[in-house]
Motif scaffolding. Structure first.
Motif, short mmCIF file in Angstrom:
data_model
loop_
_atom_site.label_atom_id
_atom_site.label_comp_id
_atom_site.label_asym_id
_atom_site.label_seq_id
_atom_site.Cartn_x
_atom_site.Cartn_y
_atom_site.Cartn_z
N PHE A 521 0.82 -1.22 0.03
CA PHE A 521 0.22 0.12 0.10
C PHE A 521 0.97 1.27 -0.14
O PHE A 521 0.60 2.37 -0.88
CB PHE A 521 -0.88 -0.08 1.18
CG PHE A 521 -1.73 1.27 1.65
CD1 PHE A 521 -2.73 1.50 0.59
CD2 PHE A 521 -1.16 2.11 2.52
CE1 PHE A 521 -3.26 3.03 0.90
CE2 PHE A 521 -2.04 3.57 2.60
CZ PHE A 521 -2.91 3.80 1.94
N THR A 522 1.71 1.38 0.83
CA THR A 522 2.75 2.38 0.99
C THR A 522 3.41 2.88 -0.30
O THR A 522 3.50 4.12 -0.75
CB THR A 522 3.67 2.52 2.13
OG1 THR A 522 2.70 2.34 3.56
CG2 THR A 522 4.27 3.69 2.47
N THR A 527 4.14 6.21 -5.17
CA THR A 527 4.23 6.23 -6.55
C THR A 527 2.93 7.26 -7.22
O THR A 527 3.19 7.97 -8.14
CB THR A 527 4.01 4.71 -7.31
OG1 THR A 527 4.80 3.81 -6.78
CG2 THR A 527 3.77 4.73 -8.75
N ALA A 528 1.75 7.16 -6.52
CA ALA A 528 0.55 7.78 -6.87
C ALA A 528 0.88 9.25 -6.57
O ALA A 528 0.49 10.26 -7.57
CB ALA A 528 -0.51 7.40 -6.44
N MET A 529 1.56 9.56 -5.73
CA MET A 529 1.96 10.66 -5.10
C MET A 529 3.12 11.64 -6.07
O MET A 529 2.78 12.63 -6.31
CB MET A 529 2.35 10.82 -3.46
CG MET A 529 2.73 12.28 -3.10
SD MET A 529 3.42 12.08 -1.46
CE MET A 529 2.22 11.10 -0.36
N ARG A 530 4.03 11.08 -6.35
CA ARG A 530 4.97 11.43 -7.47
C ARG A 530 4.29 11.81 -8.67
O ARG A 530 4.57 12.87 -9.30
CB ARG A 530 5.99 10.40 -7.79
CG ARG A 530 6.94 9.88 -6.61
CD ARG A 530 8.15 9.02 -6.89
NE ARG A 530 8.57 8.56 -5.67
CZ ARG A 530 8.62 7.47 -5.53
NH1 ARG A 530 7.76 6.63 -6.15
NH2 ARG A 530 9.25 6.94 -4.37
N ALA A 564 2.69 5.88 -17.85
CA ALA A 564 3.51 4.75 -17.96
C ALA A 564 4.19 4.80 -16.55
O ALA A 564 4.70 3.66 -16.24
CB ALA A 564 4.60 5.04 -19.05
N ASN A 565 4.46 5.64 -16.01
CA ASN A 565 5.27 5.85 -14.69
C ASN A 565 4.38 5.16 -13.50
O ASN A 565 4.79 4.45 -12.69
CB ASN A 565 5.53 7.38 -14.31
CG ASN A 565 7.03 7.58 -15.04
OD1 ASN A 565 8.01 7.19 -14.91
ND2 ASN A 565 6.68 8.76 -15.88
N GLY A 569 5.49 1.66 -11.75
CA GLY A 569 5.80 1.94 -10.31
C GLY A 569 4.85 1.24 -9.31
O GLY A 569 5.26 0.95 -8.22
N LEU A 570 3.58 0.81 -9.47
CA LEU A 570 2.66 0.28 -9.10
C LEU A 570 3.15 -1.14 -8.39
O LEU A 570 3.64 -1.83 -9.44
CB LEU A 570 1.38 0.50 -9.42
CG LEU A 570 0.48 1.34 -9.52
CD1 LEU A 570 -0.88 1.41 -10.15
CD2 LEU A 570 0.45 2.00 -7.93
#
Length: 702
Positions: A521-522, A527-530, A564-565, A569-570
């Protein structure tokens, strides 16, 4: 012979005659139409409206109670003989929901406040108020506000009815909220109280409901109640009974305590009783003892309980002595000292389950047990309690035992399910918290105020939630974190990353701790925050292991890059849904303004690289996207990129500058606008990043 060449000389005189004819003929017509219009409006019951005339054209004015009334007035006035045109300048009164009115009496003063449907209603109400009592001083009638929304029924009648009831009390209040009528105050004597109750409950005007009758009877002191069991088995009730439904509950208690007994009810409703709930508990306790006394009397005077009579046998005596351990909270009874047996080990517990609470084990004294029961009832109002505790010796001091157990019960009230257990001087608390706030409260209490003299053991867990949701929303007000996080340490990590990646934007953190987070989760949130930091505005929302990202990117090429990122990253097991729009291109600015925009961005954030090569850290993408948007606003200017790396080889510094060129080119900045410089000519940022050595990046607009 006609003098046709001079006929025009008579035109001025003719014009004067025509003007005089129109002027003197118009006034009577306007007056006649005005009088007939006022009569018409009065006849059709719409006297709120007024018409004035300019010739035969009507100007309609006033404040209507409804749109239907406006339509009606326009229609009827248009039909009036002689009216040519009706110009509607009426307005609607504001609608009020709820439609409230109140009258408050304080001795010789009566204050009115709230809404009325019309000036007529205001006048009638003011007249009724002035006639309430000799010498009454009425205030507030001019401040009554006309409004729409009056409830159906006789509004003036119900207000007048209420004022008439206020006349029977030295002080009180009536309140009307839509069709609900309430009255409160204190009757000067029992006769006035009886009359008020009968009148209000039976004669309240139709279409209105009695929402609250809060007129208090006279106060008596001491508040005395007694129940006497006669030789023939009948029960006589004397004294006073508190307000509310206490009488019904009391009679049920008598029937339960003395089945089949005839009841002689001589109780009088009065004020001044202790709290009704506690009073009824005390009465129930006393009646329970009366059921064991064939000839006896139980009585309450204030908060003192007295039991008199003769027990028929030892069993009854033992039962009466044992009942003294359960005297209701706030009441006292003659002291009875019984030494309990000694036990080893001295154990006790309070367990909370879906069915209620269960108290087991031992308590050091009757008083200590009573205090804990009071604490349980206070922290768990209305929850069923099974009391299986016995009094015993061999445990902690009564005061320390009560403090420790009450502390545990207080924490237990914040758990969905759990238990407080004690052995000697060791207290254990375990279970799942009700919610995140409860978990944090228990955690703080366990750390800051453990019971003195006890060894504390804890296994309190955050609540389990499903689905496990978490959201990061970026907008003009900053960044909002909502939903759940797995632990305080991970929460601190997320908050710190948010402050860094969103350039010190205002952070509104309404997230809470909970169990149930999916694996990874973290990392997924980071990844989502970036990528969210790259958006002009948007939201990244997790629903268990599903991530949905929506928002607006700063340039078209970012749509593919962000997607793509995110996909790369997930962590494994997460699914992705991306829906992005592209912000409009920025307005063109000159090179000076463009430089100012870029400098401002570099003042707020830092571009960082991998510690060993020219790879740009993903945490810098949000800053670079904003720099790209700023550069796009000055399409004719060159952008010189300079890197200062005091402890880095020149080749690596040059490679990092080229990496920035490639990133900006991929963001839509023409490559021929991007040049690299060997030495910076402006002040250089030298922040220390967590992912590499000190690095300084300078962008010069030329």
């Amino acid at each position: 012979m006609c003098r046709w060449r001079a006929w025009w000389k008579g035109l001025p005189a003719l014009a004067v005659l025509v003007a005089l004819a129109v002027t003197f003929a118009r006034a009577p017509v306007e007056q006649d139409l005005t009088e007939r219009a006022e009569t018409l409006l009065s006849v059709i019951g719409e006297s709120w409206a007024h018409a004035r005339f300019e010739g035969r054209n009507a100007l309609l004015e006033g404040e209507a109670l409804s749109e239907e009334a406006r339509i009606k007035v326009r229609y009827e006035l248009a039909r009036l003989s002689g009216v040519r045109i009706v110009e509607d300048r009426t307005t609607l009164l504001p609608e009020r929901r709820p439609f409230t009115f109140a009258a408050i009496r304080d001795g010789s003063k009566l204050h009115l406040e709230g809404y009325v449907p019309s000036s007529y209603a205001r006048r009638r109400i003011a007249e009724a108020a002035a006639a309430m009592a000799p010498g009454i001083v009425v205030t507030g009638e001019k401040e009554l506000v006309r409004a729409r929304g009056v409830p159906a029924g006789d509004f003036i009648g119900v207000v007048t009815f209420g004022i008439q009831q206020l006349a029977k009390m030295p002080a009180g209040r009536i309140t009307i909220s839509d069709d609900a009528f309430s009255i409160e105050g204190r009757a000067p004597d029992f006769a006035s109280y009886d009359a008020l109750e009968v009148t209000v409950r039976s004669e309240l005007p139709g279409d209105f409901d009695l929402a609250r009758f809060a007129v208090l009877p006279p106060i008596v002191s001491p508040f005395i109640w007694s129940a006497a069991r006669e030789k023939d088995g009948d029960v006589t009730l004397s004294g006073y009974i508190p307000l509310g439904d206490a009488r019904r509950a009391l009679l049920d208690m008598v029937r339960g305590a003395v089945p089949g007994a005839a009841i002689s009810d001589r109780l009088r409703l009065a004020d001044g009783a202790p709290p009704t709930e506690g009073w009824l508990k005390a009465v129930a306790f006393a009646l329970g003892q009366l059921g064991r006394l064939p000839n006896g009397t139980v009585s309450l005077s204030g908060t003192t309980i007295a039991i008199e009579g003769t027990a028929p046998d030892f069993a009854a005596y033992d039962a009466l002595a044992g009942a003294r351990r359960n005297v209701p909270e706030g009441y006292t009874l003659t002291r009875f000292a019984v030494e309990p047996p000694r036990v080893d080990p001295f154990v006790w517990g309070v367990q909370r389950s879906a069915n209620g609470l269960r108290l087991t084990g031992y308590a050091p004294s009757e008083e200590a047990k009573r205090l804990v029961l009071d604490a349980v009832r206070g922290d768990f109002p209305g929850v069923p309690v099974s009391d299986e505790m016995r009094i015993a010796m061999g445990g902690p001091a009564a005061e320390a035992w009560v403090a420790a157990t009450s502390f545990g019960v207080s924490q237990l009230s914040r758990l969905r399910q759990g238990a407080v257990r004690g052995t000697g001087t060791t207290l254990s608390i375990a279970g799942e918290a009700l919610d995140a706030a409860a978990f944090m409260t228990v955690r703080m209490a366990l750390e800051e105020s453990p019971p003195r003299g006890f060894t504390l053991r804890s296994d309190v867990r955050p609540p389990v939630v499903s689905p496990y949701v978490f959201s990061l929303r970026k907008d003009g007000d900053g960044l909002t974190l909502s939903g759940f996080f797995p632990s305080p340490s991970e929460h601190e990590r997320l908050v710190e990353a948010a402050r860094t990646q969103f350039f010190g934007a205002r952070l509104n953190d309404v997230s809470a701790i909970a169990q149930g987070a999916p694996q990874g989760f973290t990392a997924a949130v980071m990844t989502a925050m970036r990528q969210l930091s790259r958006l002009e505005s948007g939201e990244a929302r997790f629903d268990d292991n599903q991530l949905k990202v929506t928002g607006t990117v700063l340039y078209p090429e970012a749509v593919t890059s962000v997607r793509a990122n995110l996909a790369a990253g997930l962590p494994s097991g997460f699914t992705l849904d991306v829906a992005l729009d592209v912000a409009p291109p920025p307005a063109p600015v000159d090179a000076t303004a463009c430089q100012s925009l870029i400098n401002h961005l570099l003042d707020k954030g830092t571009i960082t690289f991998s510690a060993t090569d020219a790879t740009i850290e993903t945490s810098s993408f949000g800053l670079l996207d904003r720099i790209a948007a700023a550069a796009a606003s000055c399409p004719d200017a060159l952008i010189e990129i300079s890197i200062r790396q005091p402890d880095t080889e020149a080749a690596v510094a040059a490679a990092r500058a080229q990496a920035l060129v490639q990133y900006l080119a991929a963001a839509g900045i023409a490559p021929d606008r991007l040049i690299t410089g060997e030495q910076p000519s402006l002040a250089v940022q030298t922040p220390t990043g967590t992912n590499g050595p000190a690095a300084g990046v300078q962008l010069i607009v030329r």
